[in-house]
Design a protein around this motif. Sequence first.
Motif, PDB file in Angstrom:
ATOM      1  N   UNK A   4      -4.884   5.606   5.694  1.00 35.94           N
ATOM      2  CA  UNK A   4      -5.871   5.149   4.724  1.00 35.94           C
ATOM      3  C   UNK A   4      -6.812   6.292   4.354  1.00 35.94           C
ATOM      4  N   UNK A   5      -7.811   5.991   3.540  1.00 33.00           N
ATOM      5  CA  UNK A   5      -8.702   7.045   3.045  1.00 33.00           C
ATOM      6  C   UNK A   5      -9.556   7.658   4.153  1.00 33.00           C
ATOM      7  N   UNK A   6      -9.638   6.989   5.301  1.00 32.20           N
ATOM      8  CA  UNK A   6     -10.375   7.534   6.440  1.00 32.20           C
ATOM      9  C   UNK A   6      -9.474   8.359   7.357  1.00 32.20           C
ATOM     10  N   UNK A   7      -8.196   8.474   6.986  1.00 33.68           N
ATOM     11  CA  UNK A   7      -7.260   9.232   7.805  1.00 33.68           C
ATOM     12  C   UNK A   7      -6.679   8.442   8.958  1.00 33.68           C
ATOM     13  N   UNK A   8      -6.955   7.140   9.011  1.00 31.41           N
ATOM     14  CA  UNK A   8      -6.425   6.307  10.090  1.00 31.41           C
ATOM     15  C   UNK A   8      -4.988   5.894   9.784  1.00 31.41           C
ATOM     16  N   UNK A   9      -4.157   5.842  10.826  1.00 34.05           N
ATOM     17  CA  UNK A   9      -2.784   5.372  10.680  1.00 34.05           C
ATOM     18  C   UNK A   9      -2.792   3.882  10.377  1.00 34.05           C
ATOM     19  N   UNK A  10      -1.894   3.445   9.526  1.00 33.16           N
ATOM     20  CA  UNK A  10      -1.732   2.019   9.280  1.00 33.16           C
ATOM     21  C   UNK A  10      -0.329   1.584   9.693  1.00 33.16           C
ATOM     22  N   UNK A  11      -0.194   0.300  10.028  1.00 32.75           N
ATOM     23  CA  UNK A  11       1.125  -0.256  10.336  1.00 32.75           C
ATOM     24  C   UNK A  11       1.333  -1.530   9.539  1.00 32.75           C
ATOM     25  N   UNK A  12       2.585  -1.789   9.195  1.00 31.92           N
ATOM     26  CA  UNK A  12       2.995  -3.044   8.565  1.00 31.92           C
ATOM     27  C   UNK A  12       3.692  -3.897   9.607  1.00 31.92           C
ATOM     28  N   UNK A  13       3.454  -5.201   9.582  1.00 31.55           N
ATOM     29  CA  UNK A  13       4.045  -6.129  10.531  1.00 31.55           C
ATOM     30  C   UNK A  13       5.062  -7.021   9.838  1.00 31.55           C
ATOM     31  N   UNK A  14       6.125  -7.355  10.570  1.00 29.06           N
ATOM     32  CA  UNK A  14       7.146  -8.269  10.043  1.00 29.06           C
ATOM     33  C   UNK A  14       7.703  -9.124  11.175  1.00 29.06           C
ATOM     34  N   UNK A  15       7.817 -10.431  10.923  1.00 32.73           N
ATOM     35  CA  UNK A  15       7.339 -11.194   9.776  1.00 32.73           C
ATOM     36  C   UNK A  15       5.828 -11.036   9.581  1.00 32.73           C
ATOM     37  N   UNK A  16       5.385 -11.339   8.389  1.00 33.57           N
ATOM     38  CA  UNK A  16       3.957 -11.297   8.101  1.00 33.57           C
ATOM     39  C   UNK A  16       3.270 -12.369   8.945  1.00 33.57           C
ATOM     40  N   UNK A  17       2.181 -12.037   9.628  1.00 37.56           N
ATOM     41  CA  UNK A  17       1.535 -13.017  10.505  1.00 37.56           C
ATOM     42  C   UNK A  17       1.258 -14.343   9.794  1.00 37.56           C
ATOM     43  N   UNK A  18       1.644 -15.429  10.463  1.00 42.82           N
ATOM     44  CA  UNK A  18       1.413 -16.752   9.901  1.00 42.82           C
ATOM     45  C   UNK A  18       0.150 -17.395  10.423  1.00 42.82           C
ATOM     46  N   UNK A  19      -0.524 -16.709  11.331  1.00 42.14           N
ATOM     47  CA  UNK A  19      -1.781 -17.203  11.897  1.00 42.14           C
ATOM     48  C   UNK A  19      -2.523 -16.021  12.506  1.00 42.14           C
ATOM     49  N   UNK A  20      -3.731 -16.250  12.942  1.00 41.79           N
ATOM     50  CA  UNK A  20      -4.498 -15.187  13.580  1.00 41.79           C
ATOM     51  C   UNK A  20      -3.868 -14.840  14.924  1.00 41.79           C
ATOM     52  N   UNK A  21      -3.700 -13.558  15.176  1.00 42.20           N
ATOM     53  CA  UNK A  21      -3.071 -13.119  16.410  1.00 42.20           C
ATOM     54  C   UNK A  21      -3.566 -11.710  16.756  1.00 42.20           C
ATOM     55  N   UNK A  22      -3.684 -11.417  18.026  1.00 42.00           N
ATOM     56  CA  UNK A  22      -4.151 -10.112  18.476  1.00 42.00           C
ATOM     57  C   UNK A  22      -2.960  -9.214  18.783  1.00 42.00           C
ATOM     58  N   UNK A  23      -2.966  -8.046  18.147  1.00 40.85           N
ATOM     59  CA  UNK A  23      -1.920  -7.041  18.366  1.00 40.85           C
ATOM     60  C   UNK A  23      -2.561  -5.851  19.058  1.00 40.85           C
ATOM     61  N   UNK A  24      -1.942  -5.362  20.124  1.00 42.44           N
ATOM     62  CA  UNK A  24      -2.436  -4.200  20.854  1.00 42.44           C
ATOM     63  C   UNK A  24      -1.560  -2.990  20.550  1.00 42.44           C
ATOM     64  N   UNK A  25      -2.200  -1.822  20.465  1.00 44.32           N
ATOM     65  CA  UNK A  25      -1.478  -0.577  20.206  1.00 44.32           C
ATOM     66  C   UNK A  25      -1.886   0.448  21.259  1.00 44.32           C
ATOM     67  N   UNK A  26      -0.941   0.801  22.133  1.00 41.82           N
ATOM     68  CA  UNK A  26      -1.171   1.911  23.057  1.00 41.82           C
ATOM     69  C   UNK A  26      -0.847   3.196  22.312  1.00 41.82           C
ATOM     70  N   UNK A  27      -1.787   4.111  22.259  1.00 43.98           N
ATOM     71  CA  UNK A  27      -1.583   5.304  21.443  1.00 43.98           C
ATOM     72  C   UNK A  27      -2.286   6.521  22.046  1.00 43.98           C
ATOM     73  N   UNK A  28      -1.971   7.661  21.491  1.00 44.48           N
ATOM     74  CA  UNK A  28      -2.603   8.920  21.857  1.00 44.48           C
ATOM     75  C   UNK A  28      -3.427   9.368  20.657  1.00 44.48           C
ATOM     76  N   UNK A  29      -4.714   9.557  20.861  1.00 41.43           N
ATOM     77  CA  UNK A  29      -5.610   9.923  19.765  1.00 41.43           C
ATOM     78  C   UNK A  29      -6.258  11.268  20.068  1.00 41.43           C
ATOM     79  N   UNK A  30      -5.796  12.339  19.423  1.00 39.55           N
ATOM     80  CA  UNK A  30      -6.410  13.657  19.640  1.00 39.55           C
ATOM     81  C   UNK A  30      -7.895  13.645  19.269  1.00 39.55           C
ATOM     82  N   UNK A  31      -8.644  14.454  19.969  1.00 40.07           N
ATOM     83  CA  UNK A  31     -10.074  14.576  19.745  1.00 40.07           C
ATOM     84  C   UNK A  31     -10.344  15.265  18.408  1.00 40.07           C
TER      85      UNK A  31
END
Length: 216
Positions: free
Chosen positions: A121-148
């Motif tokens: 996005x315009x802030x330089x953050x990575x985005x992800x697309x989900x499939x199927x598209x969420x049919x309700x509110x749900x919490x998704x966790x992302x384990x990642x490495x974020x350089x300083x």
Amino acid sequence: MATYLDCVNGVLRRLRETEASTVSDTPYVKLVADFVNEAKREVEDTWSWSILRTTKTINAVNGTQNYAITGSNPRSKLLVVYIPSVKRDLTQATQNQMHEWTNLQGTVSGTPQYFSVGNSNTSGEITIDLWPIPGSSITVKVDCVVPQADLSVSSDVIYVPSELVIQGAYLRAINERGEDGGRLSEQQADLYRKAVASYVAIESERYADETTWEWS
């Protein structure tokens, strides 16, 4: 942990230069400070360092497919995307596969099983697309490495091993000077690579499934 100024002075001492009181004392100190940031980025990109690992939370909602990983940056690595409530790791799909599902099959909603990495996005953050598209509110966790982010002020603390950053910045500094017809540069390059390999070997013992590493 070492500060930005500690690393700059570590390089200056090896160059037999006077230590600085800030990272912007003189034009040459500023150059060394640039080398420190360059070396920091290089070290960060050589391995998924434990100090840089974090878990981000995405609060997905009904009908929305694309989400930014808040706090990530273009150099971030995604390790695992999962939904704790259903005990499911999501499988990564290609952008082409996500395009086919989204644009050629029509809307499918439900609990996501797949993700693909989208554009930043315009802030330089990575985005992800989900499939199927969420049919309700749900919490998704992302384990990642974020350089300083780049170090900017003298008191900024460096996360990755400072010894490696100093060694890499020193190599850049002696290359810039052209010392010893390149002999010192070759020796320092060898020391730097061995130091990085040693630290990676120590780190890799913590992650039995991530032991493959080669200096690129």
